[in-house]
Design a protein around this motif. Structure first.
Motif, PDB file in Angstrom:
ATOM      1  N   VAL A 126       0.767  -1.151   0.075  1.00  0.00           N
ATOM      2  CA  VAL A 126       0.043  -0.051   0.059  1.00  0.00           C
ATOM      3  C   VAL A 126       0.901   1.041  -0.014  1.00  0.00           C
ATOM      4  CG1 VAL A 126      -1.818   1.285   1.301  1.00  0.00           C
ATOM      5  CG2 VAL A 126      -1.938  -1.401   1.124  1.00  0.00           C
ATOM      6  N   TRP A 127       2.043   1.156   0.764  1.00  0.00           N
ATOM      7  CA  TRP A 127       3.035   2.274   0.741  1.00  0.00           C
ATOM      8  C   TRP A 127       3.326   2.675  -0.708  1.00  0.00           C
ATOM      9  CZ3 TRP A 127       8.582   1.499   0.275  1.00  0.00           C
ATOM     10  CH2 TRP A 127       9.150   2.628   0.341  1.00  0.00           C
ATOM     11  N   LEU A 128       3.758   1.564  -1.324  1.00  0.00           N
ATOM     12  CA  LEU A 128       4.364   1.817  -2.715  1.00  0.00           C
ATOM     13  C   LEU A 128       3.248   2.371  -3.687  1.00  0.00           C
ATOM     14  CD1 LEU A 128       6.094  -1.444  -3.560  1.00  0.00           C
ATOM     15  CD2 LEU A 128       7.082   0.636  -3.300  1.00  0.00           C
ATOM     16  N   ILE A 129       2.024   2.115  -3.518  1.00  0.00           N
ATOM     17  CA  ILE A 129       0.817   2.556  -4.538  1.00  0.00           C
ATOM     18  C   ILE A 129       0.473   4.028  -4.024  1.00  0.00           C
ATOM     19  CG2 ILE A 129      -1.560   2.383  -4.854  1.00  0.00           C
ATOM     20  CD1 ILE A 129      -1.315  -0.591  -4.639  1.00  0.00           C
ATOM     21  N   LYS A 130       0.665   4.335  -2.781  1.00  0.00           N
ATOM     22  CA  LYS A 130       0.623   5.758  -2.334  1.00  0.00           C
ATOM     23  C   LYS A 130       1.649   6.637  -3.060  1.00  0.00           C
ATOM     24  CE  LYS A 130      -1.980   4.929   2.083  1.00  0.00           C
ATOM     25  NZ  LYS A 130      -1.808   5.189   3.682  1.00  0.00           N
ATOM     26  N   GLN A 131       2.759   6.017  -3.099  1.00  0.00           N
ATOM     27  CA  GLN A 131       3.804   6.727  -3.641  1.00  0.00           C
ATOM     28  C   GLN A 131       3.593   7.225  -4.934  1.00  0.00           C
ATOM     29  OE1 GLN A 131       8.055   6.417  -2.990  1.00  0.00           O
ATOM     30  NE2 GLN A 131       7.698   4.713  -1.434  1.00  0.00           N
ATOM     31  N   TRP A 132       3.237   6.088  -5.767  1.00  0.00           N
ATOM     32  CA  TRP A 132       3.004   6.403  -7.319  1.00  0.00           C
ATOM     33  C   TRP A 132       1.764   7.327  -7.528  1.00  0.00           C
ATOM     34  CZ3 TRP A 132       3.295   0.338  -7.429  1.00  0.00           C
ATOM     35  CH2 TRP A 132       4.477   0.053  -7.516  1.00  0.00           C
ATOM     36  N   LEU A 133       0.655   7.220  -6.452  1.00  0.00           N
ATOM     37  CA  LEU A 133      -0.370   8.063  -6.567  1.00  0.00           C
ATOM     38  C   LEU A 133      -0.024   9.434  -6.371  1.00  0.00           C
ATOM     39  CD1 LEU A 133      -3.409   6.084  -4.906  1.00  0.00           C
ATOM     40  CD2 LEU A 133      -2.889   6.338  -7.380  1.00  0.00           C
ATOM     41  N   ARG A 134       0.939   9.938  -5.616  1.00  0.00           N
ATOM     42  CA  ARG A 134       1.270  11.023  -5.169  1.00  0.00           C
ATOM     43  C   ARG A 134       2.580  11.631  -5.764  1.00  0.00           C
ATOM     44  NH1 ARG A 134       0.616   9.674   1.270  1.00  0.00           N
ATOM     45  NH2 ARG A 134      -1.924   9.305   1.261  1.00  0.00           N
ATOM     46  N   ALA A 135       3.276  10.865  -6.610  1.00  0.00           N
ATOM     47  CA  ALA A 135       4.266  11.424  -7.372  1.00  0.00           C
ATOM     48  C   ALA A 135       4.216  12.520  -8.168  1.00  0.00           C
ATOM     49  CB  ALA A 135       5.004  10.083  -8.088  1.00  0.00           C
ATOM     50  N   GLY A 136       5.248  13.341  -8.089  1.00  0.00           N
ATOM     51  CA  GLY A 136       5.104  14.704  -8.738  1.00  0.00           C
ATOM     52  C   GLY A 136       4.965  14.400 -10.221  1.00  0.00           C
ATOM     53  N   ILE A 137       4.504  15.510 -10.953  1.00  0.00           N
ATOM     54  CA  ILE A 137       4.301  15.120 -12.307  1.00  0.00           C
ATOM     55  C   ILE A 137       4.979  16.518 -12.789  1.00  0.00           C
ATOM     56  CG2 ILE A 137       2.961  15.484 -14.277  1.00  0.00           C
ATOM     57  CD1 ILE A 137       0.643  14.133 -12.561  1.00  0.00           C
ATOM     58  N   MET A 138       5.786  16.132 -13.803  1.00  0.00           N
ATOM     59  CA  MET A 138       6.720  17.422 -14.647  1.00  0.00           C
ATOM     60  C   MET A 138       6.223  17.580 -15.737  1.00  0.00           C
ATOM     61  SD  MET A 138      10.783  17.414 -16.070  1.00  0.00           S
ATOM     62  CE  MET A 138      11.365  17.465 -14.125  1.00  0.00           C
ATOM     63  N   MET A 139       5.514  18.845 -15.751  1.00  0.00           N
ATOM     64  CA  MET A 139       4.800  19.522 -17.162  1.00  0.00           C
ATOM     65  C   MET A 139       5.915  19.521 -17.988  1.00  0.00           C
ATOM     66  SD  MET A 139       1.993  19.038 -15.213  1.00  0.00           S
ATOM     67  CE  MET A 139       0.628  19.715 -16.330  1.00  0.00           C
ATOM     68  N   GLU A 140       5.101  19.639 -19.361  1.00  0.00           N
ATOM     69  CA  GLU A 140       5.990  20.129 -20.681  1.00  0.00           C
ATOM     70  C   GLU A 140       6.933  21.456 -20.575  1.00  0.00           C
ATOM     71  OE1 GLU A 140       3.920  17.728 -24.151  1.00  0.00           O
ATOM     72  OE2 GLU A 140       2.783  19.151 -23.061  1.00  0.00           O
ATOM     73  N   ASP A 141       6.467  22.195 -19.719  1.00  0.00           N
ATOM     74  CA  ASP A 141       7.192  23.555 -19.507  1.00  0.00           C
ATOM     75  C   ASP A 141       8.344  23.473 -18.398  1.00  0.00           C
ATOM     76  OD1 ASP A 141       5.689  23.445 -17.212  1.00  0.00           O
ATOM     77  OD2 ASP A 141       4.438  25.332 -17.496  1.00  0.00           O
ATOM     78  N   GLY A 142       8.217  22.357 -17.834  1.00  0.00           N
ATOM     79  CA  GLY A 142       9.353  22.208 -16.803  1.00  0.00           C
ATOM     80  C   GLY A 142       9.094  22.373 -15.491  1.00  0.00           C
ATOM     81  N   SER A 143       7.668  22.874 -15.140  1.00  0.00           N
ATOM     82  CA  SER A 143       7.266  22.912 -13.772  1.00  0.00           C
ATOM     83  C   SER A 143       6.675  21.506 -13.513  1.00  0.00           C
ATOM     84  CB  SER A 143       6.167  23.845 -13.861  1.00  0.00           C
ATOM     85  OG  SER A 143       4.969  23.463 -14.747  1.00  0.00           O
TER      86      SER A 143
END
Length: 434
Positions: free
Chosen positions: A184-201
């Motif tokens: 469950v700890w792993l799944i939570k990590q993937w759900l909350r992982a940051g997303i790098m947008m195409e503009d770099g943010s």
């Protein structure tokens, strides 16, 4: 370790209420190595730009290091690279998440675990992202159901499904079968992982799971199993006077009803049911229609997985559900082909023809249903026009007139793509349509 996974799957089939412990031990170098062999070698790398080949140069050392970090709980999910790919030809796009390679490895193993646990719970009407099930089977399954006594169809579209999955509900659903806090700890990590947008943010999502992640499809199936499938089988069917049916492929689904009152009730309940789990229906694309052999003139058509369904008459004079490629899908296929030929027209002619014919065979293999030959012919004919136009633009001098172009097509046996049978490919026959 494969034996352990098979044992878990067997136990999951025999006891559909059981919650499983000690799953995290499956995340070892053997299973991670198996995951590596299954990954797409040509996939776009994530934010670390690490490719499949580069990781494989020191594969054993890399897997040992990853296994150690997992055991010591030092593993952390990396930021997911987001790109947008065309959704159709109307300028709209859909987001696609690209995890780093190591995240894909760990997700692959967890996906296998979740599949072993939840596959016994999934219903027959669910086709998407499941072993030995396909979109074509979903189309054929829906056709078989509609040939019954149903008279009303509810066509549903979920707005941005993958982007709006509620994380808390998702974890609760996973915990229905997983009694291992580390998984469950792993799944939570993937759900909350940051997303790098195409503009770099970078954005930190509070909802959703990235399309493109290895584990995302099984998580989506688990979510809709509890939101829709189980509810439909227990509540909707219970409160319906007559037979009802559901066919779902991932987040695309169609429900059929014999009585109008049952269809009305389902259509009324849907928004509230989905809202409870953070999902929203598209008002423009969600509709209830009459779809009856007894009122063919008043019946409407609808589209599911690229096919248009409507009532017609077979060559034997029987009332039958007719199926053909949707106009939107034909337009999309031809626009994609046009763009591809335009970009690759200066490559070797033989390579271009082989690639185009491979693409068209793939189109035919999927849409090759008896009664759909006219629409397949349309795609092939228009593809010839596209080839003629852009192969003549390889240089300032025209390469072909129509006579020489026809000889070239004949050399590559291009027109064989129109036929019902081609190179061992059998066009499906839907019983009464033949």
């Amino acid at each position: 370790m494969k034996t352990s996974l098979h044992a878990i799957a067997k136990s999951a089939r025999s006891d559909k209420q059981k919650r499983f412990k000690s799953l995290y031990s499956l995340l070892n170098r053997e299973m991670l190595g198996e995951a590596y062999r299954h990954l797409n070698k040509k996939a776009t790398p994530g934010v670390d730009n690490l490719t499949y080949e580069e990781y494989g140069k020191n594969l054993e050392e890399n897997l040992i290091d990853l296994e150690t970090r997992l055991k010591e709980k030092r593993y952390r999910a990396k930021v997911v690279r987001r790109v947008h790919i065309p959704k159709g030809n109307d300028g709209k796009t859909r987001p696609l998440g690209i995890p780093v390679l190591e995240d894909k490895l760990v997700q692959w193993v967890v996906r296998e675990i979740l599949q072993a646990l939840f596959e016994p719970l999934f219903y027959e009407h669910s086709y998407g992202y499941r072993p030995k099930r396909s979109a074509r089977q979903a189309v054929e399954g829906l056709w078989n159901k509609l040939m019954g006594t149903f008279r009303y169809v509810v066509e549903v579209d979920i707005k941005s499904f993958f982007d709006t999955i509620d994380h808390q509900w998702m974890v609760k659903m996973v915990e229905k079968r997983v009694n291992d806090k580390s998984i469950v700890w792993l799944i939570k990590q993937w759900l909350r992982a940051g997303i790098m947008m195409e503009d770099g943010s970078t954005e930190n999502p509070e909802r959703g799971t990235p399309q493109g992640g290895v584990v995302s499809p099984i998580l989506a199936n688990i979510y809709l199993h509890y939101v829709l499938d189980l509810w439909f089988q227990t509540e909707v069917r219970k409160h319906s006077a007559m037979e009802v049916a559901l066919v779902r492929y991932a987040d695309d689904f169609v429900a059929a009803f014999r009585f109008k009152a049952d269809a009305d009730r389902f259509y009324e309940w849907l928004p509230e049911r989905f809202s409870k789990f953070g999902l929203t229906l598209s008002e423009e694309k969600t509709r209830k229609i009459l779809f009856s052999r007894f009122e063919k003139k008043e019946s409407e058509s609808f589209t599911f997985l690229g096919f248009t369904f409507y009532w017609g008459t077979s060559h034997k004079g029987n009332d039958v559900v007719m199926v053909h490629t949707s106009r939107k899908k034909i337009h999309q296929t031809l626009q994609n082909l046009k763009q591809w030929v335009k970009e690759n027209r200066r490559n070797a002619k033989r390579w271009i023809m082989e690639q185009v014919m491979m693409k068209l065979r793939g189109h035919k293999n999927y849409f090759g249903i008896q009664g759909n030959s006219l629409y397949i012919r349309k795609v092939v004919d228009e593809s010839m026009n596209i080839l003629y136009k852009w192969l003549n633009r390889r240089s300032q001098r025209r390469s072909y007139n129509w006579e020489s172009f026809e000889r070239m097509l004949k050399h590559f046996n291009f027109r064989s793509l129109i036929g019902i049978r081609n190179n061992g490919v059998q066009i499906s026959c839907l019983s009464q349509m033949c």
